[in-house]
Structures are given as C-alpha cells and as structure tokens.
Design an enzyme around this catalytic site. Structure first.
Site, PDB file in Angstrom:
ATOM      1  N   CYS A 112       0.845  -1.204   0.000  1.00  0.00           N
ATOM      2  CA  CYS A 112       0.000   0.000   0.000  1.00  0.00           C
ATOM      3  C   CYS A 112       0.879   1.254   0.000  1.00  0.00           C
ATOM      4  O   CYS A 112       1.607   1.480  -0.952  1.00  0.00           O
ATOM      5  CB  CYS A 112      -1.007  -0.041   1.155  1.00  0.00           C
ATOM      6  SG  CYS A 112      -2.361   1.135   0.897  1.00  0.00           S
ATOM      7  N   HIS A 146      -3.911  -4.678  -0.494  1.00  0.00           N
ATOM      8  CA  HIS A 146      -3.519  -5.283   0.781  1.00  0.00           C
ATOM      9  C   HIS A 146      -3.606  -6.803   0.659  1.00  0.00           C
ATOM     10  O   HIS A 146      -4.698  -7.358   0.814  1.00  0.00           O
ATOM     11  CB  HIS A 146      -4.454  -4.805   1.892  1.00  0.00           C
ATOM     12  CG  HIS A 146      -4.194  -3.397   2.306  1.00  0.00           C
ATOM     13  ND1 HIS A 146      -3.253  -3.057   3.248  1.00  0.00           N
ATOM     14  CD2 HIS A 146      -4.714  -2.228   1.872  1.00  0.00           C
ATOM     15  CE1 HIS A 146      -3.218  -1.746   3.404  1.00  0.00           C
ATOM     16  NE2 HIS A 146      -4.097  -1.217   2.569  1.00  0.00           N
ATOM     17  N   GLU A 156      -2.783  -8.934   2.718  1.00  0.00           N
ATOM     18  CA  GLU A 156      -3.200  -9.487   4.021  1.00  0.00           C
ATOM     19  C   GLU A 156      -4.699  -9.338   4.266  1.00  0.00           C
ATOM     20  O   GLU A 156      -5.216  -9.825   5.258  1.00  0.00           O
ATOM     21  CB  GLU A 156      -2.385  -8.825   5.139  1.00  0.00           C
ATOM     22  CG  GLU A 156      -2.767  -7.403   5.496  1.00  0.00           C
ATOM     23  CD  GLU A 156      -2.266  -6.311   4.553  1.00  0.00           C
ATOM     24  OE1 GLU A 156      -1.771  -6.633   3.447  1.00  0.00           O
ATOM     25  OE2 GLU A 156      -2.392  -5.127   4.914  1.00  0.00           O
TER      26      GLU A 156
END
Lengths: 200, 252
Positions: free
Chosen positions: A78, A180, A182
């Site tokens: 990011c 992202h 994750e």
C-alpha cells in the site's frame, strides 16, 4: 526470517496475522542490524506519503532500506509500495526511496475516491514470482487515493478504475503491492506465500 | 471495475453471535470467530460485527472477538455498536478491525466523525444510519436499536456525515428490516443521490433476486444481511453466483 519494518506508520497487525497463519517466520523491527540480517523485508504503510518518509528518516532507516532492498526479497504494501518510487505529489512534493522509477500522483478518474474495495488484477507479467497460482481477473482489496505512475517493465499487474492503476510492481528483488494482500482472502495469502517462498 | 460486495453481519452479544428479528426477540447461536471463518470461506467480501452488548464493561469482549477473528480471517473486518470515542476506534483498529461503524454517538456528537477521520483516515469511518419512513414521506434517523426517533432527517444526515469525513454509509431501513420483502430501494436511491461515498444496503433481503435488484436499481456498492446468512437460508456463495449470472461484477 522476514523483518517487518516498524517505523510508526502502519497497521502491522494484519500483516503479522497473515504471516503467522502461513507459518512464515518474522520479526517486527526498526533495528538496522535486524534489517541487515533478515532474509526478506516487508514495508507496510498506512497514511500519507510525506509523513511516512519523515518517519523513515527520523528512524534513520532510509539508507539501510535502500541498501538491503536490492539484496533480498523486499515487499512494500500500500503506502509502503508508493514509497518505493522517486517522488509523490501527496500534499507537497516529497522524495521517496527511488527503488523503482516512477512517481505517485492523485488518482484522476470518474469514480469515487478513495478507490476502496475488491478490484480485478490484470496480469501484465505472467512470469512474476509473486503471481504464481494467481489467475487473470482474480480480485484483491484496495484502499487508496494516490497511485503510482510507472512504465511497462516494472508493471506486473494493474487494475481498471477508469484509469489503469498499478497494482503489483517489481524490479529485481523489489516488489510493491498497492492492494492489501493481508486483506485479500485466499488470493492475497497466496501472494504472501509466494513472497515467503522467495525468502531463504 | 470494483466488485459489488456481499457482507454478512454478525450480531454479537457478550461475545456470542445472536440475531434479532425486527430488533426484538433475540436468539443465541454460535461462536463469532467460527461464523466469520465460515463466511470468509463462502466468499464474504467483508465481515461486520455489530456489538449489541448492553453495558460498557462487557464491551471489551468485542475487542477480543476482533483480535481472534483477525488471526484467521483475511478479509476486511468492520465493527459497530456502542463506539463513542476516538479511543474506542483506536482499541478496535489495534485489535485488527479495518473499519469502525458509529451510529448514535455520531448523531449525539457529529464532530466524532471528523475527529476519527482525521486521526485514522476516512476509509475506516463508517456511519451507520437506521432510517424509518415518516407519515410525511421523509425518513428519520432512529437510535437505541430503533426505539428512539431522533427527529433528524436521515437523508440530510447521510450527506452531513460524508461532509464531516465518513468514508462509507451503512444504511438500514427499519421498515424493511426483518420483512424479507426486499431492500428499501426508494430510501437507498435518496441517500445514494446525495452522498459521494460507498453505500451499504441493509435490511429486507429474503431472496436471491433482492440482491440483484438492489444493484440493478440503485447505486448501492454493497449489500449486507444477517439472519438470511445466519440461518443458512442462503449462502454468500449462492448470492454471488446469482449476481454473476446477472452480469453484476462480484468476486468469486
């Protein structure tokens, strides 16, 4: 061992949770020696570009990151991806880490800003080691208002939001994900697993 | 283009998942972490926890629920219910929440929206509005689980919330909620026409067609449902397959 670089600008918990879930060993650190000794590096980041660069400078980490990122697998996520470029227009012109040619500019498109939600990956470089097992049009989760502007050799995947937004960039050992991983479900975990696979 | 999002909502009381029907008559069901994992496997694009715990002391249990869920579920997590300060935001975001939703606290103190947006970014500030239609055709924002009429015009409030920095509006129709007759399209259209941020449609869905209808007939970016998914009348996967057949972009 992957070092997650902690410079006070970023939610590190989600990245840690994902690496733990994948069984990848890591430590969260702002120690130069630990960064030098790590086998791979992750630079997270949430917030604004100038503030994040300032924090990296205050932590004295700019040089060590620039030196180490070209020696071992490095992943910026990011804002951590945007910091890889030469400069950004966010609020005020600020120099970045200059690990990948390009600059960061406000997204100009006919849609809502921030670009927030699940968008489709348009894979440009099918040989990218991070995209192993990832299919054309798989979706990943984005939250950002600025985007990188860079050129073809560094673009591994883009997404379409009225404008083509660089989603995954790479140059040698240096990788950057605008989305992202994750928070991108199975697809994101696979990308992190692929990164983990590059780390000795 | 961005996919339309399907968001299961888990109503959590004292650390357990429950589901109210028309905001009354609550049943106890399962473990929130397990429910969230199941939804994630089904393809949920985001998961909302709505904390309906009554007392302040018990609220820390929701922080634990979020922390435990974030270790196993890798899609965005939103938490709402009883959040009244920037410190509450910080605690939930630190535990792994990606967004925090505020409702009555924002109506009571609208400056909370901008305070939270300045500190954490608009993208993590969701303003939830429970709207009910009045006899004169306007909509009022209700609080306290739909028991108290604030007298505030819900559409004007949605607009103000955005101007103050809300990154998203979670719009529940109190009239449609629990009816299974479909989302409240007129309300959604009114709100979508005055805001510039994503709107999550909530309340009233009962069939697959209700989901395609809300995306075909309004500019809603996401649709949220609780009991429909919780009682397994439909799965998230079935909804998304249906939307894909209708050429609505979804993550499958």
């Amino acid at each position: 061992m992957i070092a997650i670089i902690d410079y006070g600008a970023g939610n590190l918990f989600s990245v840690q949770n994902a690496l733990s879930y994948l069984g990848l060993s890591f430590q969260v650190t702002k120690d130069k020696k630990a960064i030098e000794n790590a086998d791979g590096l992750i630079l997270p980041g949430v917030g604004a570009f100038p503030d994040a660069m300032e924090k990296l400078k205050e932590s004295g980490l700019v040089e060590v990151i620039k030196n180490e990122a070209v020696k071992k697998p490095f992943l910026g996520i990011c804002l951590g991806m945007q910091l890889l470029f030469e400069e950004s227009d966010e609020f005020t012109l600020t120099h970045g880490l200059s690990l990948i040619p390009g600059r960061v500019e406000k997204i100009v498109c006919p849609y809502k800003i921030p670009h927030m939600g699940w968008n489709h990956l348009e894979i440009q470089n099918t040989d990218s080691p991070l995209l192993y097992g990832i299919k054309q049009n798989d979706s990943v989760y984005f939250v950002h208002s600025y985007m990188a502007k860079t050129t073809a050799p560094y673009l591994s995947a883009v997404c379409d939001y009225g404008v083509k937004i660089p989603a995954l960039v790479e140059r040698g050992t240096v990788f950057g994900a605008q989305f992202h991983p994750e928070k991108s479900g199975e697809v994101g975990l696979r990308i992190l697993k692929n990164f983990g696979g590059l780390v000795k | 283009m961005l996919n339309k999002r399907i968001i299961p909502c888990l109503d959590v009381k004292d650390g357990k998942v429950v589901k109210g029907i028309n905001f009354v008559g609550i049943k106890d069901v399962g473990d929130p972490v397990e429910c969230a994992e199941m939804y994630s496997r089904q393809g949920a694009d985001e998961i909302v926890f709505l904390d309906i715990t009554a007392t302040h002391e018990e609220r820390k249990t929701i922080v634990d629920v979020v922390r435990n869920t974030a270790k196993k579920v890798f899609v965005p997590l939103t938490v709402g219910g009883g959040i009244s300060s920037v410190e509450d935001f910080a605690a939930l975001l630190r535990a792994g929440a990606d967004k925090v939703s505020i409702n009555s606290a924002a109506l009571k103190d609208p400056a909370l929206i901008s305070k939270a947006a300045d500190r954490f970014g608009s993208q993590c500030v969701v303003v939830a509005i429970d709207a009910k239609k009045m006899e004169d055709g306007s909509y009022h924002a209700f609080v306290a689980g739909g028991r108290i009429d604030t007298g505030v015009d819900a559409v004007a409030w949605a607009k103000e919330a955005c101007e103050r920095g809300a990154g998203e509006i979670l719009l529940t129709s109190m009239d449609a909620d629990g009816t299974k007759k479909g989302f409240d399209l007129p309300l959604l259209n009114e709100v979508c026409s005055v805001v510039t941020v994503p709107v999550i449609a909530s309340g009233g869905c009962g069939t697959l067609e209700h989901f395609s209808e809300v995306f075909e007939k309004t500019d809603a970016d996401a649709a949220l449902a609780a009991s429909l998914f919780h009682y397994r009348e439909l799965t998230v996967g079935e909804v998304k397959t249906h939307l894909r057949e209708k050429n609505i972009p979804v993550r499958l």
